[in-house]
Design a protein around this motif. Structure first.
Motif, mmCIF file in Angstrom:
data_model
loop_
_atom_site.group_PDB
_atom_site.id
_atom_site.type_symbol
_atom_site.label_atom_id
_atom_site.label_comp_id
_atom_site.label_asym_id
_atom_site.label_seq_id
_atom_site.Cartn_x
_atom_site.Cartn_y
_atom_site.Cartn_z
ATOM 1 N N THR A 38 0.814 -1.214 0.000
ATOM 2 C CA THR A 38 0.000 0.000 0.000
ATOM 3 C C THR A 38 0.849 1.265 0.000
ATOM 4 O O THR A 38 0.312 2.364 -0.119
ATOM 5 N N ASP A 45 -4.694 -0.706 -3.215
ATOM 6 C CA ASP A 45 -5.724 -0.762 -2.189
ATOM 7 C C ASP A 45 -5.842 -2.197 -1.681
ATOM 8 O O ASP A 45 -5.580 -3.150 -2.410
ATOM 9 N N SER A 57 -9.196 0.093 1.355
ATOM 10 C CA SER A 57 -8.369 1.219 1.774
ATOM 11 C C SER A 57 -6.915 0.965 1.395
ATOM 12 O O SER A 57 -6.488 -0.183 1.248
ATOM 13 N N ASN A 58 -6.160 2.045 1.267
ATOM 14 C CA ASN A 58 -4.710 1.906 1.129
ATOM 15 C C ASN A 58 -4.005 2.645 2.266
ATOM 16 O O ASN A 58 -2.813 2.859 2.228
ATOM 17 N N ASP A 59 -4.770 3.018 3.285
ATOM 18 C CA ASP A 59 -4.237 3.679 4.459
ATOM 19 C C ASP A 59 -3.732 2.617 5.438
ATOM 20 O O ASP A 59 -4.493 1.751 5.874
ATOM 21 N N THR A 62 -5.631 2.313 8.835
ATOM 22 C CA THR A 62 -6.937 1.673 8.711
ATOM 23 C C THR A 62 -6.797 0.168 8.563
ATOM 24 O O THR A 62 -7.505 -0.600 9.223
ATOM 25 N N ASP A 85 -0.114 7.383 14.028
ATOM 26 C CA ASP A 85 -1.316 8.034 13.512
ATOM 27 C C ASP A 85 -1.828 9.094 14.494
ATOM 28 O O ASP A 85 -2.222 10.189 14.083
ATOM 29 N N ASP A 90 0.281 10.699 9.874
ATOM 30 C CA ASP A 90 0.792 10.191 8.606
ATOM 31 C C ASP A 90 1.990 9.300 8.897
ATOM 32 O O ASP A 90 2.576 9.359 9.975
ATOM 33 N N THR A 93 2.235 3.393 7.699
ATOM 34 C CA THR A 93 2.787 2.241 6.981
ATOM 35 C C THR A 93 4.313 2.260 7.052
ATOM 36 O O THR A 93 4.941 1.219 7.236
#
Length: 128
Positions: A38, A45, A57-59, A62, A85, A90, A93
């Motif tokens: 991601t 995604d 999602s690609n967060d 999440t 987070d 940000d 990942t």
């Protein structure tokens, strides 16, 4: 002084030492692999289905929240992601991938028998 009583669920892994360290590293690397695709401008995604609803999602934050991770060491990566987070908003990942990469680089040394305290001291010295 009486010995402590430890209650474990049936089927709980009670291994200790080097095999447990290797198992923890492998679990963390598996979680990192789940979110690694991601990252970046060409990040893909992920579709997560929890039995009731579907989330795409690609967060990283999440996805990490939606994964039901049972392994205690791998849950640490979820905590790292949540902390990042909450603090910055940000890079969730990225911190997971950096932590997993550090563990992956340390794994051969643990397999050779280097004590974890020696490895931590070396990392702290390299940070300075």
């Amino acid at each position: 002084m009486r010995p402590g009583i430890i209650l474990l669920r049936e089927g709980t892994d009670t291994s200790q030492g080097k095999p447990q360290l290797i198992s923890n590293i492998n679990a963390c690397c598996a979680v990192a692999e789940a979110v690694s695709s991601t990252l970046g401008p060409r990040g893909m995604d992920k579709l997560v289905f929890d039995g009731r609803k579907v989330t795409i999602s690609n967060d990283g934050a999440t996805i990490m929240k939606l994964l039901e991770i049972a392994h205690p060491a791998a849950k640490t990566l979820v905590d790292i992601s949540a902390s990042q987070d909450a603090e910055v908003g940000d890079g969730t990942t990225s911190v997971v991938l950096i932590a997993a990469e550090i563990l992956k680089q340390v794994k051969p040394f643990i397999e050779e028998g280097v004590h974890p305290q020696v490895l931590v001291k070396a990392m702290r010295d390299s940070c300075r």
